[in-house]
Write a protein that holds these residues in place. Sequence first.
Motif, PDB file in Angstrom:
ATOM      1  N   TYR A 142       0.751  -1.117   0.119  1.00  0.00           N
ATOM      2  CA  TYR A 142       0.093  -0.101   0.125  1.00  0.00           C
ATOM      3  C   TYR A 142       0.882   1.405  -0.083  1.00  0.00           C
ATOM      4  CZ  TYR A 142       1.381   0.767   4.766  1.00  0.00           C
ATOM      5  OH  TYR A 142       2.210   0.741   6.049  1.00  0.00           O
ATOM      6  N   ARG A 143       0.156   2.352  -0.140  1.00  0.00           N
ATOM      7  CA  ARG A 143       1.079   3.652  -0.194  1.00  0.00           C
ATOM      8  C   ARG A 143      -0.061   4.697   0.023  1.00  0.00           C
ATOM      9  NH1 ARG A 143       3.229   4.211  -6.424  1.00  0.00           N
ATOM     10  NH2 ARG A 143       1.474   4.026  -7.294  1.00  0.00           N
ATOM     11  N   TRP A 144       0.402   5.815   0.505  1.00  0.00           N
ATOM     12  CA  TRP A 144      -0.481   7.133   0.481  1.00  0.00           C
ATOM     13  C   TRP A 144      -0.455   7.727  -0.532  1.00  0.00           C
ATOM     14  CZ3 TRP A 144      -3.744   8.260   4.644  1.00  0.00           C
ATOM     15  CH2 TRP A 144      -3.668   7.230   5.794  1.00  0.00           C
ATOM     16  N   VAL A 145      -1.506   8.258  -1.035  1.00  0.00           N
ATOM     17  CA  VAL A 145      -1.854   9.154  -2.349  1.00  0.00           C
ATOM     18  C   VAL A 145      -2.201  10.317  -1.688  1.00  0.00           C
ATOM     19  CG1 VAL A 145      -2.883   9.565  -4.706  1.00  0.00           C
ATOM     20  CG2 VAL A 145      -2.053   7.285  -3.921  1.00  0.00           C
ATOM     21  N   GLY A 201      -6.213  20.038   1.279  1.00  0.00           N
ATOM     22  CA  GLY A 201      -5.811  18.842   0.306  1.00  0.00           C
ATOM     23  C   GLY A 201      -6.603  17.681   1.079  1.00  0.00           C
ATOM     24  N   TRP A 202      -6.104  16.541   0.596  1.00  0.00           N
ATOM     25  CA  TRP A 202      -6.493  15.210   1.225  1.00  0.00           C
ATOM     26  C   TRP A 202      -5.634  14.328   0.761  1.00  0.00           C
ATOM     27  CZ3 TRP A 202      -6.277  11.487  -2.787  1.00  0.00           C
ATOM     28  CH2 TRP A 202      -6.192  11.894  -4.046  1.00  0.00           C
ATOM     29  N   GLN A 203      -5.611  13.228   1.665  1.00  0.00           N
ATOM     30  CA  GLN A 203      -4.718  12.091   1.492  1.00  0.00           C
ATOM     31  C   GLN A 203      -5.804  10.875   1.516  1.00  0.00           C
ATOM     32  OE1 GLN A 203      -0.517  13.265   3.144  1.00  0.00           O
ATOM     33  NE2 GLN A 203      -1.284  11.437   3.607  1.00  0.00           N
ATOM     34  N   ALA A 204      -4.984   9.467   0.854  1.00  0.00           N
ATOM     35  CA  ALA A 204      -6.098   8.603   0.863  1.00  0.00           C
ATOM     36  C   ALA A 204      -5.037   7.420   0.707  1.00  0.00           C
ATOM     37  CB  ALA A 204      -7.144   8.457  -0.559  1.00  0.00           C
ATOM     38  N   GLY A 217      -8.582   1.775  -7.844  1.00  0.00           N
ATOM     39  CA  GLY A 217      -9.464   2.776  -7.008  1.00  0.00           C
ATOM     40  C   GLY A 217      -8.634   3.104  -5.803  1.00  0.00           C
ATOM     41  N   LEU A 218      -9.194   4.447  -4.830  1.00  0.00           N
ATOM     42  CA  LEU A 218      -8.592   4.677  -3.765  1.00  0.00           C
ATOM     43  C   LEU A 218      -9.571   4.465  -2.482  1.00  0.00           C
ATOM     44  CD1 LEU A 218      -6.921   7.907  -4.721  1.00  0.00           C
ATOM     45  CD2 LEU A 218      -5.785   6.059  -4.372  1.00  0.00           C
ATOM     46  N   ALA A 219      -9.190   4.454  -1.232  1.00  0.00           N
ATOM     47  CA  ALA A 219     -10.070   4.398  -0.289  1.00  0.00           C
ATOM     48  C   ALA A 219     -10.642   5.849  -0.061  1.00  0.00           C
ATOM     49  CB  ALA A 219      -9.421   4.009   1.145  1.00  0.00           C
ATOM     50  N   ALA A 220     -11.723   5.956   0.979  1.00  0.00           N
ATOM     51  CA  ALA A 220     -12.087   7.376   1.387  1.00  0.00           C
ATOM     52  C   ALA A 220     -10.867   8.325   1.581  1.00  0.00           C
ATOM     53  CB  ALA A 220     -13.020   7.278   2.483  1.00  0.00           C
ATOM     54  N   LYS A 221     -11.270   9.516   1.188  1.00  0.00           N
ATOM     55  CA  LYS A 221     -10.089  10.425   1.316  1.00  0.00           C
ATOM     56  C   LYS A 221     -10.321  11.319   2.565  1.00  0.00           C
ATOM     57  CE  LYS A 221     -10.199  11.402  -3.653  1.00  0.00           C
ATOM     58  NZ  LYS A 221     -10.505  12.525  -4.881  1.00  0.00           N
ATOM     59  N   ALA A 222      -9.253  11.406   3.500  1.00  0.00           N
ATOM     60  CA  ALA A 222      -8.959  12.031   4.554  1.00  0.00           C
ATOM     61  C   ALA A 222      -8.779  13.659   4.254  1.00  0.00           C
ATOM     62  CB  ALA A 222      -8.067  11.778   5.635  1.00  0.00           C
ATOM     63  N   ARG A 223      -9.743  14.640   4.160  1.00  0.00           N
ATOM     64  CA  ARG A 223      -9.525  15.819   3.744  1.00  0.00           C
ATOM     65  C   ARG A 223      -8.977  16.744   4.813  1.00  0.00           C
ATOM     66  NH1 ARG A 223     -11.351  16.606  -1.286  1.00  0.00           N
ATOM     67  NH2 ARG A 223     -12.956  15.003  -2.056  1.00  0.00           N
ATOM     68  N   PHE A 224      -8.335  17.936   4.663  1.00  0.00           N
ATOM     69  CA  PHE A 224      -7.722  18.566   5.888  1.00  0.00           C
ATOM     70  C   PHE A 224      -7.832  19.994   5.299  1.00  0.00           C
ATOM     71  CE2 PHE A 224      -4.197  17.443   3.089  1.00  0.00           C
ATOM     72  CZ  PHE A 224      -3.546  18.484   3.064  1.00  0.00           C
ATOM     73  N   HIS A 225      -7.616  20.743   6.066  1.00  0.00           N
ATOM     74  CA  HIS A 225      -7.523  22.616   5.871  1.00  0.00           C
ATOM     75  C   HIS A 225      -6.437  23.135   6.700  1.00  0.00           C
ATOM     76  CE1 HIS A 225      -8.319  26.536   4.310  1.00  0.00           C
ATOM     77  NE2 HIS A 225      -8.590  26.986   5.458  1.00  0.00           N
ATOM     78  N   VAL A 226      -5.291  23.834   6.384  1.00  0.00           N
ATOM     79  CA  VAL A 226      -4.556  24.514   7.137  1.00  0.00           C
ATOM     80  C   VAL A 226      -4.615  25.938   6.855  1.00  0.00           C
ATOM     81  CG1 VAL A 226      -2.174  24.919   7.819  1.00  0.00           C
ATOM     82  CG2 VAL A 226      -3.084  22.444   7.694  1.00  0.00           C
ATOM     83  N   ALA A 227      -4.885  26.664   7.853  1.00  0.00           N
ATOM     84  CA  ALA A 227      -4.743  28.223   7.651  1.00  0.00           C
ATOM     85  C   ALA A 227      -3.744  28.704   8.510  1.00  0.00           C
ATOM     86  CB  ALA A 227      -6.191  28.958   7.856  1.00  0.00           C
ATOM     87  N   CYS A 228      -2.791  29.447   8.065  1.00  0.00           N
ATOM     88  CA  CYS A 228      -1.495  29.932   8.705  1.00  0.00           C
ATOM     89  C   CYS A 228      -1.886  31.325   8.906  1.00  0.00           C
ATOM     90  CB  CYS A 228      -0.230  29.709   7.767  1.00  0.00           C
ATOM     91  SG  CYS A 228       0.391  27.960   7.626  1.00  0.00           S
TER      92      CYS A 228
END
Length: 592
Positions: free
Chosen positions: A80-83, A117-120, A128-139
């Motif tokens: 496996y790998r993270w996309v 963005g996101w990672q899956a 196909g990919l698994a469900a995406k873990a979405r994130f938001h960073v505001a600096c």
Amino acid sequence: MKRTALLLSTVLLSGLLAAPPARAAPAAGTAALSAATAAKPLTTAVAKVKASPAKYSGVCPTTVGFSAVVAAKGKGTVRYRWVRGNASKSVIKSFRVNGARKVTVKDRQTFDQSTSGWQAVEILGKKGLAAKARFHVACDGPAEVWDVANPLPAKPDEPLIAAADVDVTPATYTGTCPTTVTFTGTIQISRTPATVAYRWIDSATGEGRTETISFPAGGPRSRQVTLPLSVGSSTSGWKAIDVLTARGHDSGRAAYRVTCTGTPPPVDPPPVDPPPAGQKPTVKITQVHPGDYNGSCAQPVDHWADSEITLPAGPAQKVKYWWKLDDTQWKLEEVNFLASTYPRIASPTANWKFTSKDVGSHKIALILENGTRAERSFSFSCPGTEQVTVTFSSMSTPVYKGECDGVVTLRADAVVVADRDTEIRYRVIAGDEPGPVRTARLERGRGQTIGDMWHSRLNGSGTRTVMIEVIDQNRPRKYHAYTWTCVPKDPSPGPVRVAALWPQAYHGDCAEPPYMVANGRLAAAVGTEIGYRWLIDGQPRSAGTVTVGKSGWAELQTSWTRPSKSDGTVALEVLSHNKPIAQAAYPVTCDR
């Protein structure tokens, strides 16, 4: 500040250490399954994919962790790998299954600027990919960096604060490989005595193992950890330090780029002094990835070898070693073991690439100064290799209009389609400046967006060309103009102003309704809450609110499709305060 990270590495920890995490190189195809696996196929499922924190607002750099649970049944190896949403991906990792097993897989990313963005998780060999873990960073404001020029303030009577920074020399390299660079981390604390736990984070391999560093009472509040590392093939990426103790400030990303133009001729290692009596190290190669390979060679296939050098407890000692791949001997390397009352372990890692010309049997060896060596044999084959055809269906470029009193971040994207499953490498070239090489995995016949951003200091008005270039397979490329118009600040502004509004221009086949994106920037005092809404071709969208951070800006974005396949207008309207509004035209150009 020069920053980099490396692929062929030696990580030295003092004291007892766990075995290094399994690594495998991204390959253009997956390795053949074992006979046992073929007889009893594996089934996999990915669940509980999440980012922590999913939303962050505050001082940067900051680190976001990602995790997922992979459940497998059967017998064999799960690879496996993270996309990631920016088209990058981790190295391939693996775990063994004989029956039923659940494994929590993890990754970490450090960010020193605002991003979303996101990672899956991708299971190799499964579409196909698994469900995406979405994130938001505001600096808020510029990245907070504590270094020699900007030391962490002393606070002896308050809770411990720790901060990290990273430097590398050289930051970029072009020449013969393997080559060696020095990767240096500086860790500071607000008071002594203290012990700080930290770990390295890599853009490809994710989080490393936990290490500790001690600061005695009355001693200096700053210490450095130095890591001599070698790179065996052209690559780029980044590393950072994640501070785990107390109120930690992670380091920013330490980006690197190595371009190998050739391989030096093999040389015999120079003579070295024998190690002290009773201090003889031992060595073993723990894993070779992807092992016996039988798959596509349309692209160079990355290989990794993990190893362990073990030294008994005792005084500080330097151990020299070298890698040997078939008949090619790499340069002499050195690892510094610190004094310890426990056995010590170092983990050298070798990285190299094979192409279709390397079909056959191979051997990788790690040789120590005392003559001890460890070897692993493996095979490489790629039957039926065919070139993949990649085509562009559309491209979007920025049409910027706004204030230009600093660096402006722009972006270009394109939709590409491949005639079979593959992985591509590409880059964005804005003007004459090529960006970093990115990777993306494509599924046959399915359009996928690739692209990247760049930073420009703009003035006046102008037009330049931006190109997105696939640098492997059939090497397609697409280029179009991007434009900018700089406007002066309002000399007597109200409490809120629309500092910039820029849609993306669409150029494509219009086989599907064009997908449009627009960006806006609002300027106001820190902490101002602003109500706003977008108007697409005069039609208002739902209202929203945004709070201005320490930078004095609030960045906004919206997207939509254009069924009429023609030019239109987009507007950003502030619904509170002095109610400014800005409007821009977005171009749609159909190639057919």
